[in-house]
Design a protein around this motif. Structure first.
Motif, mmCIF file in Angstrom:
data_model
loop_
_atom_site.group_PDB
_atom_site.id
_atom_site.type_symbol
_atom_site.label_atom_id
_atom_site.label_comp_id
_atom_site.label_asym_id
_atom_site.label_seq_id
_atom_site.Cartn_x
_atom_site.Cartn_y
_atom_site.Cartn_z
ATOM 1 N N VAL A 89 -73.017 64.632 -53.267
ATOM 2 C CA VAL A 89 -73.814 65.301 -54.010
ATOM 3 C C VAL A 89 -74.303 64.342 -55.472
ATOM 4 N N ALA A 90 -73.065 63.983 -55.860
ATOM 5 C CA ALA A 90 -73.182 63.203 -57.503
ATOM 6 C C ALA A 90 -73.779 62.043 -57.108
ATOM 7 N N ALA A 91 -73.446 61.165 -55.971
ATOM 8 C CA ALA A 91 -74.539 60.154 -55.199
ATOM 9 C C ALA A 91 -75.574 60.048 -55.857
ATOM 10 N N TYR A 92 -75.602 61.328 -54.918
ATOM 11 C CA TYR A 92 -77.881 61.433 -54.280
ATOM 12 C C TYR A 92 -78.292 61.968 -55.438
ATOM 13 N N ALA A 93 -77.960 61.758 -56.302
ATOM 14 C CA ALA A 93 -78.103 62.341 -57.686
ATOM 15 C C ALA A 93 -78.518 61.269 -58.492
ATOM 16 N N ALA A 94 -76.976 60.445 -58.503
ATOM 17 C CA ALA A 94 -77.615 59.009 -59.572
ATOM 18 C C ALA A 94 -78.585 58.233 -58.716
ATOM 19 N N ALA A 100 -81.167 65.489 -59.777
ATOM 20 C CA ALA A 100 -80.860 66.040 -60.912
ATOM 21 C C ALA A 100 -81.504 66.970 -61.531
ATOM 22 N N GLY A 101 -83.148 65.950 -61.793
ATOM 23 C CA GLY A 101 -83.665 67.351 -62.174
ATOM 24 C C GLY A 101 -84.234 68.830 -61.430
ATOM 25 N N LEU A 102 -84.152 68.542 -59.889
ATOM 26 C CA LEU A 102 -84.181 70.271 -59.220
ATOM 27 C C LEU A 102 -83.042 71.174 -59.373
ATOM 28 N N GLN A 103 -81.544 70.572 -59.453
ATOM 29 C CA GLN A 103 -80.102 71.311 -60.028
ATOM 30 C C GLN A 103 -80.777 71.908 -61.087
ATOM 31 N N GLY A 104 -81.057 70.749 -62.744
ATOM 32 C CA GLY A 104 -81.314 71.895 -64.035
ATOM 33 C C GLY A 104 -83.060 73.404 -63.784
ATOM 34 N N GLU A 105 -83.471 72.422 -62.994
ATOM 35 C CA GLU A 105 -85.010 73.637 -62.793
ATOM 36 C C GLU A 105 -83.694 75.097 -62.288
ATOM 37 N N SER A 137 -89.519 74.092 -55.186
ATOM 38 C CA SER A 137 -89.824 74.815 -57.149
ATOM 39 C C SER A 137 -90.351 75.812 -55.798
ATOM 40 N N MET A 138 -91.358 75.819 -55.897
ATOM 41 C CA MET A 138 -92.240 76.295 -55.268
ATOM 42 C C MET A 138 -91.710 76.938 -54.158
ATOM 43 N N VAL A 139 -90.845 77.514 -52.970
ATOM 44 C CA VAL A 139 -90.050 78.108 -51.969
ATOM 45 C C VAL A 139 -88.886 79.227 -53.897
#
Length: 307
Positions: A89-94, A100-105, A137-139
């Motif tokens: 997860v961390a590597a993909y977000a990096a 990372a933006g999707l996680q925050g949203e 985000s639409m889901v």
């Protein structure tokens, strides 16, 4: 499509057809070129070939590149998804800022910080299902609107979970809903279906999620043109006859009315009043019968019924 009067083959196409030494393959190719029926939907009726001969010719043309190969549609299954770790997860977000933006949203819209397991689920949605962040985000928008509608209709206070989001994402991915226009069209249709479905649920006294088979019944009845009041009349007849909400039995009643062109309560009651005197008025319920129905409904607690 009308067959073409003239068919032109390129030298390359001619050479490939001659190399096969197959008259069946040449016949099928000419049929496709003249009619445009590349999926061979009507070839069995139009060509003097057996199913086996047609299948061999189709396979040969695909091998030669003379017939486009239809790609197999991917079917996503949860138990076939990779097992992700916190490090993944961390590597993909990096390497992907949009993740990372999707996680925050999602955290912001759900009103809480996502757990490590929920982040792994979110990574599967992005990496395995390949859904773009804007579609995910639409889901979430759809899940929130659907849950809000349910809470408003039933006086509940349910919350959207990552599991619900994940389930809906699998549905979208398997239906090929991977772009914003397709997402908007899907949401619009699904939300418009909620209102009549909810009215029928209230009519039947159901305060629980519907099984897929139950939804299919209700949508069919609505498409036939029945109003909730007419569906309620069929429900009352069903409970009176069977002592429970029996979906197949109720469907037979409504199908019979549909075939007679009776879709409103007034039309149904009008047919009963017009029946001969010696005909049992099965569609008319008196107070004693309604009381019996209510007693049966309470006794059975509105259990599932037979789907």
């Amino acid at each position: 499509m009308e067959p073409l009067e003239f068919i032109t083959l390129s030298p390359q196409e001619t050479a490939k057809l001659l190399s096969t030494g197959s008259g069946d393959a040449a016949l099928v190719f000419l049929y496709i070129r003249s009619t445009g029926d590349s999926r061979l939907l009507h070839a069995r009726e139009a060509l003097p070939l057996s199913d086996q001969a047609l299948g061999w010719a189709e396979s040969l043309l695909k091998q030669l590149g003379l017939l486009e190969v239809t790609p197999q549609k991917t079917r996503y299954e949860k138990d076939q998804a990779p097992v992700y770790t916190g490090e993944a997860v961390a590597a993909y977000a990096a390497r992907d800022p949009s993740f990372a933006g999707l996680q925050g949203e999602i955290s912001r819209r759900l009103g809480r910080v996502l757990t490590s397991e929920e982040l792994k689920t979110l990574l599967a949605i992005r990496d395995y299902l390949k859904l773009p962040p804007e579609v995910v985000s639409m889901v979430l928008t759809y899940c929130l609107q659907r849950t809000e509608y349910y809470n408003r209709s039933h006086g509940t206070n349910r919350n959207v979970t990552i599991r619900a989001l994940e389930k809906e994402c699998y549905t979208w991915a398997n239906q090929g809903i991977t772009t914003l226009p397709l997402a908007s069209e899907y949401i619009s249709k699904k939300l418009s279906d909620l209102e009549p479905e909810s009215r029928v649920k209230r009519t039947l006294g159901l305060d629980r999620p519907l099984a897929d088979t139950e939804k299919d019944y209700i949508h069919a009845w609505l498409q036939w043109g029945f109003q909730p009041e007419a569906i309620k009349a069929a429900y009352e007849k069903t409970v009176l006859s069977t002592g429970k909400l029996a979906w197949r039995y109720m469907n037979k009643i409504l199908l019979n009315w549909h075939e007679k062109g009776l879709h409103t309560l007034r039309e149904i009651q009008g047919e009963v009043k017009a029946a001969p005197a010696d005909t049992p008025a099965q569609n008319v319920l008196g107070e004693s019968e309604r009381s019996a129905i209510e007693a049966l409904a309470r006794r059975h607690g509105q259990k599932k019924g037979d789907a």
